[in-house]
Write an enzyme that holds these catalytic residues in place. Structure first.
Site, mmCIF file in Angstrom:
data_model
loop_
_atom_site.group_PDB
_atom_site.id
_atom_site.type_symbol
_atom_site.label_atom_id
_atom_site.label_comp_id
_atom_site.label_asym_id
_atom_site.label_seq_id
_atom_site.Cartn_x
_atom_site.Cartn_y
_atom_site.Cartn_z
ATOM 1 C CE LYS A 1 -3.774 -1.998 2.772
ATOM 2 N NZ LYS A 1 -4.894 -1.777 1.834
ATOM 3 C CG ASP B 1 -7.609 -4.631 7.004
ATOM 4 O OD1 ASP B 1 -8.713 -4.200 6.627
ATOM 5 O OD2 ASP B 1 -6.877 -5.334 6.282
ATOM 6 N NE ARG C 1 -10.944 -9.515 -2.280
ATOM 7 C CZ ARG C 1 -11.199 -8.562 -3.184
ATOM 8 N NH1 ARG C 1 -11.474 -8.903 -4.444
ATOM 9 N NH2 ARG C 1 -11.183 -7.290 -2.838
#
Length: 524
Positions: free
Chosen positions: A300, A311, A374
């Site tokens: 990032k 997170d 995910r």
């Protein structure tokens, strides 16, 4: 007697009284709701703001005294305005008025909750408050006492664990709340509100704890302590157990960090409390627990990376929700599956182009290591569905695309159409404002891989939140009603405080998920 809460976040004590104290309580602040005066009320002798919910707790003389002060301050009664006054006729140190805007015959619970939060943030060093907010007429079904207590506790929340004496607050914060109310269920409502607010505060504490102190092993330890204190069954899988069981997503994401991943299972067997245990519903909860997300090899930008301490907000909310279900003895079965990992770049980190075998056997090509949430959620979803739940609710800081689509305060809700809409409606009712989002079937085509069953990202710039939802859908068992709540923006407030929401961790969507559990317990 005070309303008590179960172990966890140690907030203020909460009391209910049917009248103002007769003796002098000069150390306390009386919080009084006001509204803007109607045209017929306005005159040279009346302020632009008038006291609401005065009876039976405030005399006409006290009201006149407060309104005279408002007139002197030229208060207009606009929403969220606060004013500090002295009222010598009242046995309190000062009066804090909080404005709700235009008058109404009935008030939404979250409007009152927000007003209480605004007042709480304006208390200064006051440690004791008394309030008449609970006497505002609520909408049908609204739990006003609960909303008042939630707003005061959440608005007064602060996180000071890592401050030295040099910068720590000099006061103790809000320590005692007295709700003036005559409703028959006032004590029950207030106790409910205190317990809910404590759970949200616990979620906030977890999210605000820096990754230097809350890494997967420590996070699992915290979850175990909270779960066992609430009477939950707890199972913790370490990295060796995860590897042996085939949790490829959790292992893959966590392999770049020296701090090994975990998966925690928390079990509330509430069906035995139901009138008809055989008909009690079973709900699975899943929350993303990335304790820090650098993005991995797909790293990032540095500018805002420190916000990635949040997170694991989905995991924190799930842990808080299931412990709350146990504390309030909900008569349904709830099982939380919480994967925890740290996403770091290193010589052992997964690479773009690697293929993982998820728990359950589906293979995934990792095209972007920053789409890691995910991957761990997919493992947890498959495991959760093995328990044959009636409903699956999962939540995570899933995509930056959520903030592009809905901003920083509105979660996106995806999933089975009817259940998605039910979750979104509940979220709006509790003031967390989830919004239903579609999952078009064609999105699956964007997740095709040339070497594996699926790719973890698409080649498209657009609809990133929906693509992530479509990916997760591939792991939900047939016949399970499910919803995913994307809280990438709402989980962590990087702007100024507002309402009962502080800067930093918000605790969203704890209240949505718990309200859903209550709704399922009551209506199936």
């Amino acid at each position: 007697m005070p309303v008590t809460t179960d172990p966890g976040y140690q907030g203020p004590s909460v009391h209910v009284a049917a009248s103002l104290p007769k003796h002098d309580v000069s150390s306390s602040v009386l919080i009084v709701p006001v509204v803007s005066a109607s045209d017929s009320d306005e005159s040279e002798d009346r302020p632009g703001a008038v006291v609401a919910a005065a009876e039976p707790f405030l005399t006409a003389a006290a009201v006149a005294e407060i309104e005279a002060g408002l007139r002197a301050l030229e208060a207009t009664g606009g929403s969220d305005q606060v004013h500090r006054l002295v009222a010598p006729s009242l046995p309190v140190g000062s009066v804090l008025t909080v404005s709700l805007g235009k008058p109404r015959s009935e008030w939404p619970a979250d409007t009152i909750r927000r007003a209480a939060g605004v007042a709480a943030r304006s208390l200064g060093r006051a440690e004791v408050v008394i309030t008449t907010l609970a006497e505002l007429p609520g909408e049908s079904g609204a739990s006003i006492c609960s909303a008042v207590v939630e707003g005061l506790m959440l608005g007064s929340y602060r996180f000071t664990d890592f401050r030295s004496r040099k910068t720590a607050p000099k006061d103790n914060g809000l320590r005692k709340i007295t709700v003036l109310a005559n409703a028959k269920d006032a004590k029950k409502q207030s106790a409910h509100g205190a317990t809910v607010a404590s759970a949200v505060a616990t979620a906030r504490d977890l999210v605000n704890t820096p990754p230097s102190h809350l890494f997967p092993a420590e996070f699992a330890k915290c979850a175990k302590t909270l779960g066992e204190s609430a009477g939950l069954e707890v199972e913790v899988l370490d990295d060796k157990a995860l590897q042996k069981a085939g949790y490829g997503g959790v292992i893959g994401v966590g392999q770049g960090s020296s701090r090994t991943p975990r998966l925690v299972r928390l079990i509330h067997q509430g069906s035995r409390l139901a009138k008809n245990p055989k008909n009690a519903r079973k709900v699975a909860l899943v929350g993303k627990g990335i304790t820090f997300d650098t993005g991995g090899i797909s790293i990032k930008p540095a500018a805002s990376m420190h916000h990635m301490t949040s997170d694991m907000a989905g995991a924190a909310a799930v842990i808080a929700t299931i412990t709350l279900a146990a504390q309030l003895k909900l008569p349904i079965d709830v099982v939380a599956t919480v994967p925890m990992a740290e996403n770091m770049p290193s010589g052992t980190a997964q690479r773009p182009g690697d293929v993982l075998t998820q728990y359950g056997g589906i293979t995934v090509e990792v095209l972007n290591t920053d789409a890691e949430g995910r991957l761990i959620l997919a493992d947890a979803i498959v495991r959760a569905c093995q328990d044959n739940p009636d409903y699956l609710i999962e939540t995570s800081t899933l995509t930056g695309a959520q903030t592009v689509a809905l901003g920083s305060r509105i979660p996106g809700v995806m999933g089975s159409d009817k259940f998605r809409d039910r979750v979104a409606k509940t979220s709006q009712q509790v003031g967390e404002n989830g919004w239903p989002m579609p999952l078009p079937d064609e999105l699956k085509d964007d997740l095709k891989s040339t070497v594996a069953d699926l790719a973890n990202v698409s080649g498209q710039r657009f609809a990133g939140m929906l693509v992530a939802g479509a990916f997760l859908r591939e792991f939900v068992a047939d016949g399970v009603d499910w919803a995913h709540i994307d809280i990438a923006g709402p989980a962590y407030n990087t702007d100024s405080p507002w309402g009962y929401t502080p800067k930093g961790a918000t605790g969203v969507p704890t209240r949505t998920m718990f309200a859903m559990l209550e709704d399922i317990a009551n209506h199936g």
